[in-house]
Design an enzyme around this catalytic site. Sequence first.
Site, PDB file in Angstrom:
ATOM      1  N   TYR A 192     -11.013  -6.970  58.146  1.00 36.57           N
ATOM      2  CA  TYR A 192     -12.378  -6.159  57.374  1.00 36.57           C
ATOM      3  C   TYR A 192     -12.933  -7.474  56.767  1.00 36.57           C
ATOM      4  O   TYR A 192     -12.851  -8.392  56.104  1.00 36.57           O
ATOM      5  CB  TYR A 192     -11.960  -5.523  56.382  1.00 36.57           C
ATOM      6  CG  TYR A 192     -12.800  -4.952  55.495  1.00 36.57           C
ATOM      7  CD1 TYR A 192     -13.689  -3.908  55.682  1.00 36.57           C
ATOM      8  CD2 TYR A 192     -12.799  -5.417  53.922  1.00 36.57           C
ATOM      9  CE1 TYR A 192     -14.706  -3.730  54.602  1.00 36.57           C
ATOM     10  CE2 TYR A 192     -13.763  -5.004  53.069  1.00 36.57           C
ATOM     11  CZ  TYR A 192     -14.732  -4.167  53.434  1.00 36.57           C
ATOM     12  OH  TYR A 192     -15.698  -3.579  52.596  1.00 36.57           O
TER      13      TYR A 192
ATOM     14  N   TYR B  85     -19.897  -3.384  58.766  1.00 31.01           N
ATOM     15  CA  TYR B  85     -20.031  -1.849  59.230  1.00 31.01           C
ATOM     16  C   TYR B  85     -20.877  -1.674  60.585  1.00 31.01           C
ATOM     17  O   TYR B  85     -20.072  -1.771  61.580  1.00 31.01           O
ATOM     18  CB  TYR B  85     -20.213  -0.735  58.142  1.00 31.01           C
ATOM     19  CG  TYR B  85     -19.312  -0.717  57.193  1.00 31.01           C
ATOM     20  CD1 TYR B  85     -17.919  -0.136  57.006  1.00 31.01           C
ATOM     21  CD2 TYR B  85     -19.394  -1.396  55.803  1.00 31.01           C
ATOM     22  CE1 TYR B  85     -16.913  -0.036  55.985  1.00 31.01           C
ATOM     23  CE2 TYR B  85     -18.554  -1.426  54.881  1.00 31.01           C
ATOM     24  CZ  TYR B  85     -17.496  -0.874  54.675  1.00 31.01           C
ATOM     25  OH  TYR B  85     -16.572  -0.803  53.894  1.00 31.01           O
TER      26      TYR B  85
ATOM     27  N   LYS C 238     -23.355   6.489  52.020  1.00 27.07           N
ATOM     28  CA  LYS C 238     -22.527   6.855  51.193  1.00 27.07           C
ATOM     29  C   LYS C 238     -23.268   7.854  50.072  1.00 27.07           C
ATOM     30  O   LYS C 238     -22.570   8.477  49.420  1.00 27.07           O
ATOM     31  CB  LYS C 238     -22.025   5.552  50.262  1.00 27.07           C
ATOM     32  CG  LYS C 238     -21.551   4.574  51.095  1.00 27.07           C
ATOM     33  CD  LYS C 238     -20.015   5.065  51.625  1.00 27.07           C
ATOM     34  CE  LYS C 238     -19.164   4.009  52.391  1.00 27.07           C
ATOM     35  NZ  LYS C 238     -18.152   4.430  53.065  1.00 27.07           N
TER      36      LYS C 238
END
Length: 344
Positions: free
Chosen positions: A269, A295, A54
Site C-alpha cells: 500500500y 489508488y 469518498k
Amino acid sequence: MVPLRPDLSRFARTPLRGGPSPIQHLPRLSQKLGGADIFVKREDLDGLGGGGSKLRKLEFLIGEAEARGADTIITVGGRQSNHARLTAAAAARVGMKCELVLSRLVPIEDDDYVNNGNVLLDQLFGARIHDIPGNVNALEFAENRAAILRSEGRNVYVCPLGGSSPAGCLGYVDCAVEIVDQTEAQGLDFEHVVVANGSGGMQAGLLAGSIVMGRPTAAIIGFTVLAELEKARTTTLEKTRQTVALLDPTLTVPDEAITLYGDQLGSGYGIPTEAMREALGLTASLEGLLLDPVYSGKAFAGLIKEIRNGRFRRGQSVLFLMTGGLPSLFAYRGSLEHLTPSGP
C-alpha cells in the site's frame, strides 16, 4: 426493460456533492494504447475538500452521524488518507468536530510525505490529528479516544477505514444507478468498469447496486491497492453482502460476483511502482488529467496492462472511475519528479 432502481431515500443522507459526476472520453490515450476506447467518470471533480470519491460515502456517513445527534466524528487511515481529508472537510461543512487517527502504514518518512499533501489540508480543515505507528490498531485507538470524549459529554461517531461501512457503501450503490442513467442517456455501452480497491467499499457498492438492479457484475473489475488479493476479495464480498442486505435481504451474492486482481499492488500500500508512474505520466501528458499515486494510478496501470494483453480490445469501451486524491501527488514529489513526458 428498465432496471429497478434501489430506493436510497429511506437512509439518512447529507448532501455534500454537486450532482452527477460527468463521463468523459479519453481519445488521445485510447489511440496511443490501440485497444478499447477509454472513458473516465470524474469522481474527482466535486469541489468540497479538494474532491474525490469518498464524498459519496460521506453523504451517507455524515447523514447517519447527524441522525444520531453526533457533534464529533473520528475516522482512521494512512498518513496521506484521502478519506481522512474529506471527512475533515465534510465535518467542517456541517459544523462537527473532527479527529483523525493517521497510521504510519507506508515506509516513507520524508518531509513531503509526512507533512504535505493531505496532511496539510487536514490541518486547514481544523481536524485534530493523532499520529500513530503502523503497528498500532487504528480503529481500537479511535474507539478508545471516542470513549474519552463521550465521558466528557461529547456525542461521537466513529467511521471505519475508508468509510466502508454498509452505510458508506450506499454511496456507490448510488453511483451504480448514476452510471446506468448516464449510459442510457448518452447511448454508451461499457463492457468493463475498472476501479481501485482499497478498503473495498467502492467495488462493493457498485456490485450491490448492480445486483439490486438485476445487472451483470462481471463487468466490474477491481485492482487491489491495499490488501493482498485473497484478503481483499474476502473483505469486498462481505461488504457487498452487507450492503445488499440493507437494500433487499431476499437477494444473495455469489462468491463469483467479485472480479479482483492483485498484480498492481507492488510492494504494498502506498509504495510507488513503475507501472503506476507510467500511468500517471500517460494520462497527464496525453489528456491533462491527474491520477493519484496510491489508488487511481495503480488501478489505471492495471487497465493499461489489460489493453496491452488484449483483454480490453479495440471496438470495446471501458469506464474507469477516476476517484481523486490529487493532494497526495505533492506528498510523493520525490517519486514523481523525473517522469518522462509522453505527449507531443
